[in-house]
Design an enzyme around this catalytic site. Sequence first.
Site, mmCIF file in Angstrom:
data_model
loop_
_atom_site.group_PDB
_atom_site.id
_atom_site.type_symbol
_atom_site.label_atom_id
_atom_site.label_comp_id
_atom_site.label_asym_id
_atom_site.label_seq_id
_atom_site.Cartn_x
_atom_site.Cartn_y
_atom_site.Cartn_z
ATOM 1 N N ARG A 31 9.486 67.058 12.240
ATOM 2 C CA ARG A 31 9.530 65.879 13.100
ATOM 3 C C ARG A 31 10.608 64.876 12.725
ATOM 4 N NH1 ARG A 31 3.430 64.965 11.803
ATOM 5 N NH2 ARG A 31 4.312 66.003 9.990
ATOM 6 N N ARG A 45 12.161 77.388 5.757
ATOM 7 C CA ARG A 45 12.593 78.352 6.775
ATOM 8 C C ARG A 45 13.580 79.387 6.243
ATOM 9 N NH1 ARG A 45 8.342 77.811 10.034
ATOM 10 N NH2 ARG A 45 8.056 75.644 10.664
#
Lengths: 306, 306, 306, 306
Positions: free
Chosen positions: A114, A223
């Site tokens: 976010r 990631r």
Amino acid sequence: MTLTPEQKAEIDAERAEPRPTLRAISEGMEKRLYTAHPVLDHGFVRVIDYMGNDAAICQAARVSYGRGTKSVSNDEGLIRYLMRHWHSTPFEMCEVKFHVKLPVFVARQWIRHRTANVNEYSARYSILDREFYIPAPEHLAAQSTTNNQGRGEVLEGDEAARVLQILREDAMRSYDHYEEMLSQDGKKGLARELARMNLPANIYTQWYWKIDLHNLFHFLRLRADAHAQYEIRAYADVICDIVRDWVPLAYKAFEDYRLGGATLSAKGVELIRRRLAGEAITQENSGMSKGEWREFVALWGDAFQS
Amino acid sequence: MTLTPEQKAEIDAERAEPRPTLRAISEGMEKRLYTAHPVLDHGFVRVIDYMGNDAAICQAARVSYGRGTKSVSNDEGLIRYLMRHWHSTPFEMCEVKFHVKLPVFVARQWIRHRTANVNEYSARYSILDREFYIPAPEHLAAQSTTNNQGRGEVLEGDEAARVLQILREDAMRSYDHYEEMLSQDGKKGLARELARMNLPANIYTQWYWKIDLHNLFHFLRLRADAHAQYEIRAYADVICDIVRDWVPLAYKAFEDYRLGGATLSAKGVELIRRRLAGEAITQENSGMSKGEWREFVALWGDAFQS
Amino acid sequence: MTLTPEQKAEIDAERAEPRPTLRAISEGMEKRLYTAHPVLDHGFVRVIDYMGNDAAICQAARVSYGRGTKSVSNDEGLIRYLMRHWHSTPFEMCEVKFHVKLPVFVARQWIRHRTANVNEYSARYSILDREFYIPAPEHLAAQSTTNNQGRGEVLEGDEAARVLQILREDAMRSYDHYEEMLSQDGKKGLARELARMNLPANIYTQWYWKIDLHNLFHFLRLRADAHAQYEIRAYADVICDIVRDWVPLAYKAFEDYRLGGATLSAKGVELIRRRLAGEAITQENSGMSKGEWREFVALWGDAFQS
Amino acid sequence: MTLTPEQKAEIDAERAEPRPTLRAISEGMEKRLYTAHPVLDHGFVRVIDYMGNDAAICQAARVSYGRGTKSVSNDEGLIRYLMRHWHSTPFEMCEVKFHVKLPVFVARQWIRHRTANVNEYSARYSILDREFYIPAPEHLAAQSTTNNQGRGEVLEGDEAARVLQILREDAMRSYDHYEEMLSQDGKKGLARELARMNLPANIYTQWYWKIDLHNLFHFLRLRADAHAQYEIRAYADVICDIVRDWVPLAYKAFEDYRLGGATLSAKGVELIRRRLAGEAITQENSGMSKGEWREFVALWGDAFQS
């Protein structure tokens, strides 16, 4: 990845025209600017802009008036100290802006971070292109038999062929129907914001994505990790290469303290200490659950296996 | 504001050396870079870095491959449309980094804006300078008699003199004592992280502060406002001038739609409509509380006064 | 810590009146509600409200329709798994609201945690109380001789006495002058927003502070740490006790994986592996800088000392 | 919306068991807890938990020790004042947690609101249900002819029938293929994280979503607006009803100052003043662009039309 001649011309025009600036520069990043680095079958990552470099991290940490007379080796020591002690604010003082083309199901994972700024191509306003992610055969993996959230072996033969056929045909058919629903040829044409709902999650979208270096490192740690889904890891890996060129000292510290490092629980620390003191450790006397013990042994190997 | 010769030399060195970049440039901002713009008696605002310009806002809104062939007037229309319709994400695609020197009580208000990155000079680690904010006589205001949170008339004569005497003497004494407690001359010396607690809130601190343009506009709307405390408004006003040079089109839209605009309640909209239809409106038939009516009349003036 | 009789009565009234709710309950937290837990000489922490409990963390992780039939031991395993693998979002599903009274210099460190909601007592609007933090003798520490950002031995004798005298007298004098400047007795009285600038950083302020459990754990990991300044650690320690009562399973996992755990660099992992394989490791063959080696040995002790 | 008997039983169990709490209560919200409020054809909104009520907003604004003796009319005045003057922090002191079932294309818009906490049902880990959003005939709208980002008239006859046929058939076929690819019947079965990519954007997902009242109001202002896509507005409208029951005073202020209010540009303010002073205003002498003038006249009506 295929760019139209117009897109290529626009990128070339951006790269053709250096201008003078008084701002901090990263030579490694100047070489990367605007170029489309291919990811997956139709995706890419492009650096659109950046702010700061390794020296800017140190300058912010010192709240200094200028670049100062500090040497590169001073800067490296300071950056390693900041990274080791989780002083995150100086890394927040660098910023980067990417243009990314990616499948929708990857975008849905990505957006969960976010602390970034995003402008996505709007399928309410515009019509999406006919481009879908179809996995390469070596990435067509079966469900993992041990991990509910992972992949196992690669599919083969008829099964692989059938999956590829489904993915290709459904993508084409859904796009044909998308175009048919939108068409105003002899009819009104469905609203774009409704027609898009027929498109599957492997269609490509694109966005501008801007983030500071601290939060980018957090994104990359999660990631570029082996547990991340391959399709987003492919993007993270390319971004890792770019960040290495942008802020080489910070990236090296990140590799050492985050990517290549390990987090131990209090129990894990105690087990290492007991082992170093000569004790033989097994799952039974470890106090760890089976899952935790499996992960612990995977990290430390032989020394903890009977 | 006084800079040391070393600080001046560092700033001059930063400004002396333009280098080529492929990134987006703002000519107006290049002229501002590094220079210390004075605020209050010892404070300043310096632009350390920036990312983006007016064209970059449009480029992000269009998720485009290059700067495109759009004209400046197209860009202006798009920027005004985005601002009018509260499309905030394209403005988030520009970023700016300031070095600010400011009194602690101003820093305490400023930091409440959470969507920014901050590195503050550490009084745990370093020793603060002997610099305190002492208001100029024309800013030595009495408590407002109508607004619990505001200022009234300017103090005069003996009262003003006494206030200035207190502020000056207490600042100097507290700093003398700070130095005395820190001193290791024949004694251990109190820890810096403790000694600082004796310093009053008008001492100056400094920080690097980085924020995106959307959140900076939000900061400026609140802090360049007439209701903001004068001492933080002085900083906001200088930053407004800087932003006008950085992104002239976006700043103009901000001035029109935010700074100079007004927000009406449903009741306010209805009153304007009734008045436009010819009705005479008073507080009694307005349905507004006294406080709200006072603010409404202050905005619309004669047309709503009997 | 002294509360006025009115404040005590208000707190008692809040605790006197249980009402039925259908929401998730934490028995441990109900016992804590509203009571002022003392910190430092005049400060406190009070729980004003909370949302969720251990079961709510699991319920969110499972996106479930009800509390389900899962056993407590299932919940514990899931919570440990989530903590170990940095799945932070289920912990964000719990929220807590505190009322805290604290010295301004502590508040300035605290507010740097941006992912929280804050309402601070306004010294623009109201008049602060005459309450200052004066360290207990055992916390009157000298500057550390090895760590620029830390404390060393405790001050003694005349030096300690002189420091306490300075802190007490300057606090009282600055407050007397604050009152004198504010006074409207025969004069206008300086605006509150200006008069406050004369007050030193050990004056107490207070605020309502609301944060989710994930971000609270992050705050506690940094502020209940041995490197945090004692005065903020005192608050963090009290909050740790409260959180243990609120979400006992999550707190236990936090203690094991964060508070009591350790983070190793890639180099650190390699050194442990080499040592486990029987090699003797010294700073010279470690590849670590002196600072990093010192921290490494402090963690692992004898096994890495010659 | 259809819940399974197990889901209904779980919800009933949650509603069956009131327990005593000392926390602030909202009677209106207790009635809403856990119940699934239907939205669209298969979606719902359920309140899972909440923190605070109207009084808690005031308590935070006053940083008070208890609920105090303030009357409801005092509270209403304070809440209206806070809303009118954009004092957002007291509204941040209330929090709410929803369980929402919604189509993926709605989820993709919704998630752009970053100041919230989310746990989404994981299609990497679990298998999605066969539930797709198919618009009711009255919501099957054509592309707007004037607004690139909006809807026009409703489709009719053959065109409507064909669109519904496509949406239904493609949904069922893609789900059949999803199941076929996942199937381990005589083969390995494609990984869930890959198989999901064949599913279109009208499939339903679900999440737990937690947000504070200030940010929820911001979400509702944008998503309960006439310009929002109908499918997300349907959720926003249901949440508006829930919030009205939760914090009636705050909701009323929100309706007056935000939902029903209007924002005027500096130019708009000037035009109203000129009109109130008797001048006839046309687009030509307004200084507004055509688009801005159209929106201005839409708000103020006849008084500005020739």
